[in-house]
Motif scaffolding. Sequence first.
Motif, PDB file in Angstrom:
ATOM      1  N   VAL A 224     -17.545  49.808  52.701  1.00 22.18           N
ATOM      2  CA  VAL A 224     -18.140  49.478  51.404  1.00 22.18           C
ATOM      3  C   VAL A 224     -19.654  49.621  51.510  1.00 22.18           C
ATOM      4  N   ARG A 225     -20.211  50.476  50.670  1.00 24.63           N
ATOM      5  CA  ARG A 225     -21.657  50.733  50.700  1.00 24.63           C
ATOM      6  C   ARG A 225     -22.368  49.850  49.667  1.00 24.63           C
ATOM      7  N   VAL A 226     -23.319  49.084  50.158  1.00 23.14           N
ATOM      8  CA  VAL A 226     -24.057  48.151  49.308  1.00 23.14           C
ATOM      9  C   VAL A 226     -25.550  48.417  49.482  1.00 23.14           C
ATOM     10  N   PRO A 227     -26.273  48.670  48.393  1.00 25.70           N
ATOM     11  CA  PRO A 227     -27.717  48.882  48.532  1.00 25.70           C
ATOM     12  C   PRO A 227     -28.416  47.609  49.002  1.00 25.70           C
ATOM     13  N   ASP A 228     -29.523  47.769  49.676  1.00 24.23           N
ATOM     14  CA  ASP A 228     -30.254  46.600  50.183  1.00 24.23           C
ATOM     15  C   ASP A 228     -30.693  45.676  49.055  1.00 24.23           C
ATOM     16  N   SER A 229     -30.823  46.210  47.858  1.00 26.65           N
ATOM     17  CA  SER A 229     -31.188  45.372  46.707  1.00 26.65           C
ATOM     18  C   SER A 229     -30.103  44.352  46.370  1.00 26.65           C
ATOM     19  N   GLN A 230     -28.907  44.522  46.943  1.00 27.42           N
ATOM     20  CA  GLN A 230     -27.804  43.589  46.715  1.00 27.42           C
ATOM     21  C   GLN A 230     -27.673  42.566  47.841  1.00 27.42           C
ATOM     22  N   ARG A 231     -28.552  42.637  48.813  1.00 26.03           N
ATOM     23  CA  ARG A 231     -28.577  41.609  49.854  1.00 26.03           C
ATOM     24  C   ARG A 231     -29.306  40.378  49.323  1.00 26.03           C
ATOM     25  N   LEU A 232     -28.818  39.185  49.672  1.00 26.79           N
ATOM     26  CA  LEU A 232     -29.490  37.952  49.265  1.00 26.79           C
ATOM     27  C   LEU A 232     -30.709  37.765  50.164  1.00 26.79           C
TER      28      LEU A 232
END
Length: 389
Positions: A224-232
């Motif tokens: 699952v690819r998640v952009p760093d902007s979606q990291r808390l």
Amino acid sequence: MNARATNPLDFFQVRELLSDEERLVQDTVARFVDARAIPLMRECFEQHRFPKELIPEIAELGLLGPSIEGYGCAGMNAISSGLICQELERGDSGLRSFASVQSSLVMFPIHHFGSEAQREKYLPRMARGELIGCFGLTEAQGGSDPGAMRTRAVRRGDEWILNGSKMWITNGNIAGVCVCWAMTDEGIRGFLVDTDTPGFKAQEIENKFSLRASITSALFFDDVRVPDSQRLPGAAGLKGPLSCLTQARYGIAWGAVGAAQACLAEVLEYTGERVMFGRPLGGTQMIQVRLADMARRITSAQLLALQLGKLKDRGVMDPAQVSLAKWNNCRMALDIARDCRDMLGGAGISAEHGAIRHMLNLESVITYEGTETVHQLAVGRALTGLNAF
């Protein structure tokens, strides 16, 4: 003959210690639970179905993220949010679990650890019930040891690639966003994973004998690819997810009181009408001793929850205090539900009565968000300064 206590479910008149606003919140939620939730719960429990049709009404009442200021949330105090949990669980633990996960385990970390862009993106829709969230921490092999998680996130430029799985996740199959906790090279981090992201899958867990009116899922992350902007950005290490659990445990401490009250109310009515050997069951010494013990334990739990709420509103609540409250109140409620089931006799195993439903639900409530043993050890550590985990 002495008159019965004015309110057997509030023997010490704890309600008088509430503010007018807090009483209004409790009354509003109680009316909703009585009129809309309780009539559905037997059917939902039997059908293994969460009453999704209630979500818009729950949101309209301001019960999602109630303690958050702004972003369309109600901005209530901690005692009011506790009373919400108490009344919802009086209806069913599954109903309170839904609201607890949405509010304490998803909206709280977004608000507390998230960026302003993340707050604006998610919180207003979640407060309106348009977007449901789930909390991905527990893993099948980890249980009470979240630090042993195997779900990993590897950074690739401005993206993170998540692989792993989560287990026993409330709301998983209806969630539009998952707060997923994963191990990285820098330790545990939290990620906001939109559930339509390729590689994410939720699989509902069926054949449960507890929390049947609640959605419980297994989650799978396959590249699952998640952009760093979606990291808390504000969450680092286990402190992040554990602080979320503290919020949820606070609500559970209140919710358990509601489940116990529901069982006591039912058995008071039954023993007042059920005639055995020429007199009502409620007129026998053995039954009265058991009922009196229930009132004692519920009253103690009410006062404990109320003081915990006051500490939380003052900003001085300690996680060990939450552990004691969760441990005490869940044990109280489960013991009372079991005893009420017994006092109903053979009728106690029938879905016509709510005690067995609450009893079965509470077997999960006493286990999730930290087992009884985990909370006992947390209190022991606070007393001695020594870690026995």
